[in-house]
Design a protein around this motif. Structure first.
Motif, PDB file in Angstrom:
ATOM      1  N   SER A  77       8.315  27.164  99.723  1.00 44.84           N
ATOM      2  CA  SER A  77       7.269  27.225 100.741  1.00 44.84           C
ATOM      3  C   SER A  77       6.266  28.343 100.466  1.00 44.84           C
ATOM      4  O   SER A  77       5.321  28.542 101.236  1.00 44.84           O
ATOM      5  CB  SER A  77       7.880  27.440 102.126  1.00 44.84           C
ATOM      6  OG  SER A  77       8.430  28.741 102.250  1.00 44.84           O
TER       7      SER A  77
ATOM      8  N   GLN B 249      18.719  18.277 114.329  1.00 39.16           N
ATOM      9  CA  GLN B 249      18.721  17.256 113.283  1.00 39.16           C
ATOM     10  C   GLN B 249      19.510  17.773 112.097  1.00 39.16           C
ATOM     11  O   GLN B 249      19.452  18.963 111.772  1.00 39.16           O
ATOM     12  CB  GLN B 249      17.301  16.891 112.844  1.00 39.16           C
ATOM     13  CG  GLN B 249      17.251  15.757 111.813  1.00 39.16           C
ATOM     14  CD  GLN B 249      15.851  15.195 111.637  1.00 39.16           C
ATOM     15  OE1 GLN B 249      14.892  15.678 112.228  1.00 39.16           O
ATOM     16  NE2 GLN B 249      15.733  14.146 110.833  1.00 39.16           N
TER      17      GLN B 249
ATOM     18  N   LYS C  52      15.360  20.608 116.184  1.00 39.53           N
ATOM     19  CA  LYS C  52      14.485  19.472 115.893  1.00 39.53           C
ATOM     20  C   LYS C  52      13.054  19.691 116.378  1.00 39.53           C
ATOM     21  O   LYS C  52      12.087  19.346 115.675  1.00 39.53           O
ATOM     22  CB  LYS C  52      15.052  18.191 116.511  1.00 39.53           C
ATOM     23  CG  LYS C  52      14.291  16.937 116.071  1.00 39.53           C
ATOM     24  CD  LYS C  52      15.040  15.669 116.396  1.00 39.53           C
ATOM     25  CE  LYS C  52      14.333  14.447 115.818  1.00 39.53           C
ATOM     26  NZ  LYS C  52      15.097  13.202 116.039  1.00 39.53           N
TER      27      LYS C  52
ATOM     28  N   PHE D 195      11.414  22.048 114.057  1.00 40.23           N
ATOM     29  CA  PHE D 195      11.230  21.398 112.757  1.00 40.23           C
ATOM     30  C   PHE D 195      10.022  20.473 112.795  1.00 40.23           C
ATOM     31  O   PHE D 195       9.205  20.448 111.860  1.00 40.23           O
ATOM     32  CB  PHE D 195      12.494  20.621 112.388  1.00 40.23           C
ATOM     33  CG  PHE D 195      12.411  19.904 111.072  1.00 40.23           C
ATOM     34  CD1 PHE D 195      12.497  20.607 109.879  1.00 40.23           C
ATOM     35  CD2 PHE D 195      12.262  18.522 111.021  1.00 40.23           C
ATOM     36  CE1 PHE D 195      12.430  19.948 108.658  1.00 40.23           C
ATOM     37  CE2 PHE D 195      12.193  17.853 109.807  1.00 40.23           C
ATOM     38  CZ  PHE D 195      12.279  18.569 108.623  1.00 40.23           C
ATOM     39  N   GLN D 196       9.886  19.708 113.860  1.00 32.95           N
ATOM     40  CA  GLN D 196       8.771  18.771 113.959  1.00 32.95           C
ATOM     41  C   GLN D 196       7.430  19.478 114.155  1.00 32.95           C
ATOM     42  O   GLN D 196       6.374  18.899 113.889  1.00 32.95           O
ATOM     43  CB  GLN D 196       9.027  17.779 115.087  1.00 32.95           C
ATOM     44  CG  GLN D 196      10.162  16.810 114.788  1.00 32.95           C
ATOM     45  CD  GLN D 196      10.424  15.823 115.906  1.00 32.95           C
ATOM     46  OE1 GLN D 196      10.111  16.081 117.068  1.00 32.95           O
ATOM     47  NE2 GLN D 196      11.004  14.684 115.557  1.00 32.95           N
TER      48      GLN D 196
ATOM     49  N   LEU E 113       6.626  22.036 112.394  1.00 31.44           N
ATOM     50  CA  LEU E 113       6.217  22.488 111.069  1.00 31.44           C
ATOM     51  C   LEU E 113       5.195  21.529 110.471  1.00 31.44           C
ATOM     52  O   LEU E 113       5.233  20.320 110.736  1.00 31.44           O
ATOM     53  CB  LEU E 113       7.421  22.563 110.131  1.00 31.44           C
ATOM     54  CG  LEU E 113       8.504  23.608 110.403  1.00 31.44           C
ATOM     55  CD1 LEU E 113       9.663  23.415 109.433  1.00 31.44           C
ATOM     56  CD2 LEU E 113       7.951  25.018 110.297  1.00 31.44           C
TER      57      LEU E 113
ATOM     58  N   GLU F 188       3.718  18.987 107.721  1.00 37.11           N
ATOM     59  CA  GLU F 188       4.476  17.965 107.001  1.00 37.11           C
ATOM     60  C   GLU F 188       4.979  18.460 105.657  1.00 37.11           C
ATOM     61  O   GLU F 188       6.074  18.092 105.214  1.00 37.11           O
ATOM     62  CB  GLU F 188       3.622  16.707 106.818  1.00 37.11           C
ATOM     63  CG  GLU F 188       3.392  15.927 108.107  1.00 37.11           C
ATOM     64  CD  GLU F 188       2.673  14.617 107.863  1.00 37.11           C
ATOM     65  OE1 GLU F 188       2.405  14.299 106.680  1.00 37.11           O
ATOM     66  OE2 GLU F 188       2.393  13.908 108.846  1.00 37.11           O
TER      67      GLU F 188
ATOM     68  N   GLN G 250       8.121  20.467 106.241  1.00 34.80           N
ATOM     69  CA  GLN G 250       9.231  19.571 106.537  1.00 34.80           C
ATOM     70  C   GLN G 250       9.771  18.963 105.243  1.00 34.80           C
ATOM     71  O   GLN G 250      10.990  18.871 105.047  1.00 34.80           O
ATOM     72  CB  GLN G 250       8.780  18.460 107.492  1.00 34.80           C
ATOM     73  CG  GLN G 250       8.431  18.936 108.887  1.00 34.80           C
ATOM     74  CD  GLN G 250       8.076  17.790 109.826  1.00 34.80           C
ATOM     75  OE1 GLN G 250       8.619  16.692 109.718  1.00 34.80           O
ATOM     76  NE2 GLN G 250       7.160  18.036 110.761  1.00 34.80           N
TER      77      GLN G 250
ATOM     78  N   VAL H 171      11.956  21.458 103.294  1.00 35.24           N
ATOM     79  CA  VAL H 171      13.325  21.570 103.799  1.00 35.24           C
ATOM     80  C   VAL H 171      14.171  20.390 103.338  1.00 35.24           C
ATOM     81  O   VAL H 171      15.298  20.569 102.831  1.00 35.24           O
ATOM     82  CB  VAL H 171      13.332  21.665 105.342  1.00 35.24           C
ATOM     83  CG1 VAL H 171      14.759  21.614 105.876  1.00 35.24           C
ATOM     84  CG2 VAL H 171      12.635  22.944 105.804  1.00 35.24           C
ATOM     85  N   LYS H 172      13.632  19.187 103.472  1.00 34.44           N
ATOM     86  CA  LYS H 172      14.386  17.990 103.074  1.00 34.44           C
ATOM     87  C   LYS H 172      14.673  17.986 101.575  1.00 34.44           C
ATOM     88  O   LYS H 172      15.792  17.679 101.136  1.00 34.44           O
ATOM     89  CB  LYS H 172      13.609  16.731 103.463  1.00 34.44           C
ATOM     90  CG  LYS H 172      13.476  16.504 104.964  1.00 34.44           C
ATOM     91  CD  LYS H 172      12.650  15.252 105.243  1.00 34.44           C
ATOM     92  CE  LYS H 172      12.467  15.012 106.731  1.00 34.44           C
ATOM     93  NZ  LYS H 172      11.647  13.800 106.991  1.00 34.44           N
TER      94      LYS H 172
END
Length: 365
Positions: free
Chosen positions: A63, A147, A252, A255-256, A258, A260, A263, A266-267
């Motif tokens: 990041s 999540q 969650k 996280f949402q 953040l 895109e 996000q 992280v994934k």
């Protein structure tokens, strides 16, 4: 590795006083954020604790420092088995642990860590990523405002440490055994008295006689924890944890919020670390096992067929109960898991295992 040295380095110290500033809201400056990750693992714990730290560092680096992850090992901010609650109540933005630790919140969470006679780690990944598992996992965690993402993989685990050799199911009766999740329910059906406890508590319980036997992960972790100092009979393989996955849980809503790309960071970091932890265990479990055998006199044993068969029958009973559960979401999870298992096991048993058998038989160099 000397257990006392490891514990000192790992910071197994109890949940000490934490400065009020530590519990303050995450830092936000010029678009940069600092999130707290609490874990169920001791600091610098082989494979799992190191993997959690590596994940935190990976997110921070990927990041560009816009999302900095500050890791708190077990007991540094909250007790290890309260990590998920810390995310739910807002004390932390992330937790790193194993979903089956939270089966008291939803039985369905067991399926995202390890199921007796269930999926291997590669099969579990296929279900979560490609056969509907993630969507059901999201449904379960939506109830708590969090999540989960797969974040690590130990592979098939060891079956456990026992003071005495097991000759059959009769030797299990009344055995005080540390093991979590649905696997614990299997051992209970076999006659054991089962409890769960965090990594840092197991050695003392074995030493004091509170436990007669324990399983945690496998040689890489178990050597560091020092179980060989108490019990010498080490059983393989685990039939209750064929492919344990760890999880990263996030708040969650935060996280949402953040962007895109963060996000995605992280994934992607979770997916990368899932494979990296698997490689770490594949490389270091065999070497740790050699040390246990050659330097500490550990006896490697296999479970008697009577125990394996009784365990399988118990696992079937438990699974059937979950398939008929009155809880709609647990039933849905079990149905999805079994449907996916019947797909993915075709490759594992029809291709992978046949190759392993052939290699073992014909290719020794």
């Amino acid at each position: 590795m000397d257990r006392r040295s490891f514990i000192t380095k790992a910071g197994f110290a109890g949940v000490g006083a934490v400065a009020a500033s530590t519990l303050s809201a995450p830092a936000i400056a010029q678009g940069n954020q600092t999130w707290r990750m609490v874990t169920t693992w001791p600091k610098n714990f082989p494979g799992l604790g190191v993997g959690a730290q590596r994940l935190a560092d990976r997110i921070t680096t990927m990041s560009g420092g816009r999302l900095t992850i500050q890791l708190y090992a077990a007991g540094e901010l909250v007790p290890p088995l309260q990590s998920l609650d810390a995310v739910i109540d807002g004390s932390a933005e992330m937790s790193h642990g194993a979903a089956y630790y939270w089966q008291n919140k939803s039985t369905g969470l067991n399926f995202f860590t390890g199921v007796p006679y269930g999926m291997t780690s590669r099969e579990l990944t296929a279900w979560v990523h490609h056969l509907g598992g993630q969507e059901i996992w999201d449904e379960i965690y939506d109830q708590f405002g969090v999540q989960g993402f797969l974040s690590g993989d130990t592979g098939t685990q060891a079956g456990g440490w026992f003071r005495n050799e097991l000759t059959g199911v009769s030797d299990v009766q009344g055995l005080r055994f540390r093991t979590p999740g649905l696997g614990g329910q299997v051992w209970e059906k076999l006659g054991a008295s089962v409890t769960n406890m965090a990594a840092g508590e197991i050695f003392q319980a074995l030493q004091s006689g509170t436990l007669d036997a324990a399983e945690f992960v496998g040689p890489y972790n178990d050597l560091a924890l020092g179980f060989h100092q108490i019990a010498k009979n080490y059983y393989f393989p685990s039939f209750i944890e064929p492919g344990l996955a760890t999880e990263l849980v996030v708040d969650k809503a935060k996280f949402q919020e953040l962007p895109e790309d963060l996000q995605a960071v992280v994934k992607t970091a979770c997916a990368a670390e899932y494979d990296n932890v698997a490689a770490d265990f594949a490389a270091n479990d065999p070497r740790a096992l050699q040390t246990l055998v050659n330097d500490h006199g550990v006896q490697i044993r296999q479970f008697p067929d009577e125990i394996l068969e009784a365990g399988a029958n118990a696992a079937k009973e438990i699974m059937q109960g979950l398939l008929e559960s009155d809880d709609a979401l647990t039933k849905k999870t079990a149905e999805s898991f079994v449907s996916a298992l019947n797909i993915v096991r075709q490759k594992t048993e029809g291709t992978d295992s046949l190759f392993i058998q052939a290699r073992e038989k014909y290719f020794q160099i």
